[in-house]
Enzyme design. Structure first.
Site, PDB file in Angstrom:
ATOM      1  N   LYS A   1      16.745  22.654 -13.620  1.00 62.99           N
ATOM      2  CA  LYS A   1      17.553  23.573 -14.443  1.00 62.99           C
ATOM      3  C   LYS A   1      18.076  24.733 -13.604  1.00 62.99           C
ATOM      4  O   LYS A   1      19.260  25.091 -13.675  1.00 62.99           O
ATOM      5  CB  LYS A   1      16.709  24.098 -15.600  1.00 62.99           C
ATOM      6  CG  LYS A   1      17.383  25.184 -16.432  1.00 62.99           C
ATOM      7  CD  LYS A   1      16.488  25.660 -17.561  1.00 62.99           C
ATOM      8  CE  LYS A   1      15.420  26.626 -17.085  1.00 62.99           C
ATOM      9  NZ  LYS A   1      15.959  27.989 -16.842  1.00 62.99           N
TER      10      LYS A   1
ATOM     11  N   PHE B   1       7.009  33.442 -11.245  1.00 62.14           N
ATOM     12  CA  PHE B   1       6.881  32.317 -10.320  1.00 62.14           C
ATOM     13  C   PHE B   1       5.638  31.482 -10.646  1.00 62.14           C
ATOM     14  O   PHE B   1       4.942  31.012  -9.751  1.00 62.14           O
ATOM     15  CB  PHE B   1       6.830  32.819  -8.876  1.00 62.14           C
ATOM     16  CG  PHE B   1       8.009  33.669  -8.491  1.00 62.14           C
ATOM     17  CD1 PHE B   1       9.210  33.085  -8.145  1.00 62.14           C
ATOM     18  CD2 PHE B   1       7.922  35.057  -8.499  1.00 62.14           C
ATOM     19  CE1 PHE B   1      10.318  33.861  -7.796  1.00 62.14           C
ATOM     20  CE2 PHE B   1       9.009  35.839  -8.149  1.00 62.14           C
ATOM     21  CZ  PHE B   1      10.214  35.244  -7.794  1.00 62.14           C
ATOM     22  N   LEU B   2       5.358  31.319 -11.920  1.00 61.16           N
ATOM     23  CA  LEU B   2       4.175  30.573 -12.349  1.00 61.16           C
ATOM     24  C   LEU B   2       4.414  29.072 -12.225  1.00 61.16           C
ATOM     25  O   LEU B   2       5.478  28.568 -12.571  1.00 61.16           O
ATOM     26  CB  LEU B   2       3.843  30.904 -13.809  1.00 61.16           C
ATOM     27  CG  LEU B   2       3.618  32.375 -14.155  1.00 61.16           C
ATOM     28  CD1 LEU B   2       3.317  32.513 -15.640  1.00 61.16           C
ATOM     29  CD2 LEU B   2       2.490  32.972 -13.324  1.00 61.16           C
ATOM     30  N   ARG B   3       3.389  28.354 -11.755  1.00 55.01           N
ATOM     31  CA  ARG B   3       3.445  26.896 -11.710  1.00 55.01           C
ATOM     32  C   ARG B   3       2.691  26.350 -12.917  1.00 55.01           C
ATOM     33  O   ARG B   3       1.524  26.696 -13.135  1.00 55.01           O
ATOM     34  CB  ARG B   3       2.776  26.371 -10.436  1.00 55.01           C
ATOM     35  CG  ARG B   3       3.411  26.808  -9.136  1.00 55.01           C
ATOM     36  CD  ARG B   3       2.483  26.488  -7.975  1.00 55.01           C
ATOM     37  NE  ARG B   3       1.210  27.196  -8.093  1.00 55.01           N
ATOM     38  CZ  ARG B   3       0.095  26.868  -7.444  1.00 55.01           C
ATOM     39  NH1 ARG B   3       0.087  25.813  -6.647  1.00 55.01           N
ATOM     40  NH2 ARG B   3      -1.006  27.574  -7.602  1.00 55.01           N
TER      41      ARG B   3
ATOM     42  N   LYS C   1      14.981  34.590  -7.779  1.00 58.91           N
ATOM     43  CA  LYS C   1      14.387  33.553  -8.621  1.00 58.91           C
ATOM     44  C   LYS C   1      15.083  32.212  -8.406  1.00 58.91           C
ATOM     45  O   LYS C   1      14.441  31.175  -8.167  1.00 58.91           O
ATOM     46  CB  LYS C   1      14.472  33.977 -10.087  1.00 58.91           C
ATOM     47  CG  LYS C   1      14.120  32.896 -11.104  1.00 58.91           C
ATOM     48  CD  LYS C   1      12.664  32.504 -11.044  1.00 58.91           C
ATOM     49  CE  LYS C   1      12.325  31.551 -12.189  1.00 58.91           C
ATOM     50  NZ  LYS C   1      10.906  31.188 -12.199  1.00 58.91           N
TER      51      LYS C   1
ATOM     52  N   LYS D   1       3.416  27.973 -34.431  1.00 55.93           N
ATOM     53  CA  LYS D   1       2.831  28.478 -33.193  1.00 55.93           C
ATOM     54  C   LYS D   1       2.067  29.779 -33.443  1.00 55.93           C
ATOM     55  O   LYS D   1       0.957  29.970 -32.936  1.00 55.93           O
ATOM     56  CB  LYS D   1       3.928  28.715 -32.154  1.00 55.93           C
ATOM     57  CG  LYS D   1       3.413  29.149 -30.791  1.00 55.93           C
ATOM     58  CD  LYS D   1       4.537  29.529 -29.849  1.00 55.93           C
ATOM     59  CE  LYS D   1       5.373  28.331 -29.463  1.00 55.93           C
ATOM     60  NZ  LYS D   1       6.419  28.694 -28.475  1.00 55.93           N
TER      61      LYS D   1
ATOM     62  N   LYS E   1       4.322  16.648 -14.353  1.00 57.38           N
ATOM     63  CA  LYS E   1       3.339  16.870 -13.297  1.00 57.38           C
ATOM     64  C   LYS E   1       1.959  16.809 -13.944  1.00 57.38           C
ATOM     65  O   LYS E   1       1.835  16.888 -15.179  1.00 57.38           O
ATOM     66  CB  LYS E   1       3.564  18.219 -12.616  1.00 57.38           C
ATOM     67  CG  LYS E   1       3.369  19.421 -13.538  1.00 57.38           C
ATOM     68  CD  LYS E   1       3.656  20.743 -12.832  1.00 57.38           C
ATOM     69  CE  LYS E   1       2.606  21.067 -11.803  1.00 57.38           C
ATOM     70  NZ  LYS E   1       2.762  22.443 -11.257  1.00 57.38           N
TER      71      LYS E   1
ATOM     72  N   CYS F   1      11.977  23.786 -14.821  1.00 56.56           N
ATOM     73  CA  CYS F   1      12.474  24.870 -13.969  1.00 56.56           C
ATOM     74  C   CYS F   1      13.355  24.428 -12.807  1.00 56.56           C
ATOM     75  O   CYS F   1      14.507  24.844 -12.710  1.00 56.56           O
ATOM     76  CB  CYS F   1      11.292  25.682 -13.427  1.00 56.56           C
ATOM     77  SG  CYS F   1      10.420  26.617 -14.697  1.00 56.56           S
TER      78      CYS F   1
ATOM     79  N   LEU G   1       5.631  19.077   0.314  1.00 55.06           N
ATOM     80  CA  LEU G   1       5.967  17.978   1.218  1.00 55.06           C
ATOM     81  C   LEU G   1       5.258  16.709   0.756  1.00 55.06           C
ATOM     82  O   LEU G   1       4.699  15.972   1.557  1.00 55.06           O
ATOM     83  CB  LEU G   1       5.561  18.318   2.664  1.00 55.06           C
ATOM     84  CG  LEU G   1       6.389  19.390   3.369  1.00 55.06           C
ATOM     85  CD1 LEU G   1       5.879  19.615   4.783  1.00 55.06           C
ATOM     86  CD2 LEU G   1       7.872  19.023   3.405  1.00 55.06           C
TER      87      LEU G   1
END
Length: 433
Positions: free
Chosen positions: A265, A154-156, A206, A36, A323, A262, A252
């Protein structure tokens, strides 16, 4: 300009690195994964995210980021150190803190002057006390040699870069006023409201936030299943709900349930935290149970057309990541469903725009296809498990011509039922009519 150290360059760590360096800070990063580090030095992102490649290349070209595998080098070049390592679940659902503990020991052992240690990794209540004790065991004194803060992220995934630059709030869990001010200055370019709390309250914020999002998903899946029994289209119900300001429109969307690294878990972690304190969180447990039930519902829909025994049935799967817009398959319900179908004897072909290489590490006895049209060839059933826009834009008349049976199980309600039915397909979504 601040001198920042980041330990752990995964989804959260890398986005924070690129955001903070973009604000003019000097950033040094550490990760134990040699491959990495080498990729990053070449300007190659190990994760797939919108806008991340351009942001990484720009800052690499300007020599704004330094990568290292030496903890002493990171410490000596940092004023504030962020811990962003993984905290995966154990088999019983509790949080595996081994990486956080290992990093804390390395920092405590090598610390020579005062640092702010800001934790981004999701950790249960009680962890900060353990970390403080580790530093004290190495002769380091709180307020004199180190300060600990918890700053939840709070990252998506799929929108992480956007979310970093456009946060709804910045939560800082810390006790020392000077530490709070330093962290506020660091994140002040984001122009978001600051929520200042105790460290343990920040931890619970969180967990509670992710549990609430998981609850919304399980709730709308339950309502969708009820609507389906009454012949009601769930989209009409959602349309009538979302204008209520107390409810809103987010999370929704009925589907196969919540997966990824996330929500599940953190929900399980919160349940374990509560149980450890002698409290039985029945509502949280029911959210998790409903998510498992939803997986079974999707498999039931498939078997309602193909029969209880899938031996020899040719099932094609569109979508493997948890996703769209990411290559992440960690706790992907799409993969879980694919495994169940495979174990039940179905012959599987699968396709995903970004996730196939990662999926191959989890399931190696499935045929993977770059071309979604090849996936549909000779299928008895086409199952959509991830809502990629690329799938929505496919020519379904072309797909119908190569299928043995024109059956589509849309596990994420990606398609318009009437349009698909008018093409001659047998269509089954989640709460769709």
């Amino acid at each position: 300009m601040k001198k920042i150290g980041i330990i752990g360059i995964g989804y959260i760590g890398l986005v924070i690195v690129l955001g903070l360096v973009d604000f003019g800070n000097q950033v040094i990063c550490l990760d134990i994964d040699d491959e990495k580090i080498e990729q990053l030095r070449k300007g190659i992102s190990p994760i797939k995210e919108k806008d991340i490649d351009e942001l990484l290349r720009r800052n690499i070209e300007k020599n704004r980021i330094k990568f290292t595998k030496d903890i002493q080098e990171l410490i000596s070049n940092s004023e504030i150190i962020f811990i962003c390592v993984n905290t995966p679940p154990k088999e019983d659902g509790s949080v595996d803190l081994s990486q956080v503990i290992s990093v804390s020991e390395s920092l405590a052992k090598n610390l020579k002057d005062k640092k702010i240690i800001a934790i981004k990794s999701t950790i249960p209540i009680g962890t900060l006390e353990k970390i403080n004790q580790i530093f004290e065991n190495y002769g380091k004194k709180k307020n004199q040699d180190f300060e600990i803060a918890f700053i939840p992220e709070f990252l998506r995934e799929g929108n992480a870069v956007y979310d970093f630059y456009n946060p709804s709030r910045i939560v800082i869990g810390a006790e020392n006023p000077e530490t709070i001010e330093e962290l506020k200055k660091l994140f002040s370019p984001l122009n978001a409201p600051f929520i200042i709390t105790s460290p343990n309250a920040a931890i619970l914020i969180k967990y509670a936030s992710n549990a609430f999002l998981a609850m919304r998903i399980s709730f709308i899946n339950e309502i969708a299943n009820i609507a389906e029994r009454f012949g009601i289209d769930i989209q009409e119900v959602i349309e009538g709900m979302k204008y209520d300001k107390r409810i809103g429109k987010d999370y929704l969307q009925p589907g196969i349930g919540f997966g990824g690294p996330c929500l599940g878990k953190d929900l399980m972690g919160l349940i374990k935290m509560a149980e450890k304190q002698g409290y039985q969180p029945n509502l949280l447990i029911s959210i998790l149970e409903k998510n498992e039930h939803q997986i079974r519902q999707i498999i039931y829909k498939i078997k309602s057309f193909l029969g209880e025994f899938l031996d020899g049935q040719i099932i094609r799967v569109l979508g493997l990541t948890f996703k769209p817009d990411t290559n992440d398959v960690r706790n992907s319900l799409a993969l879980r469903i694919t495994k169940v179908l495979k174990n039940d004897g179905a012959k599987i072909k699968a396709s995903d725009p970004l996730g196939m290489e990662e999926a191959k590490k989890e399931i190696n006895d499935v045929e993977y296809c770059d071309n979604p049209y090849d996936v549909a060839q000779d299928s008895n059933c086409l199952v959509i498990l991830t809502g990629w826009k690329e799938f929505k834009e496919l020519d379904f008349l072309k797909i119908k011509r190569v299928m043995k049976a024109p059956i589509i199980i849309d596990g994420v309600n990606l398609l318009d039922p009437q349009i698909i039915k008018n093409m001659g397909f047998i269509y089954k979504g989640v709460g769709r009519q």
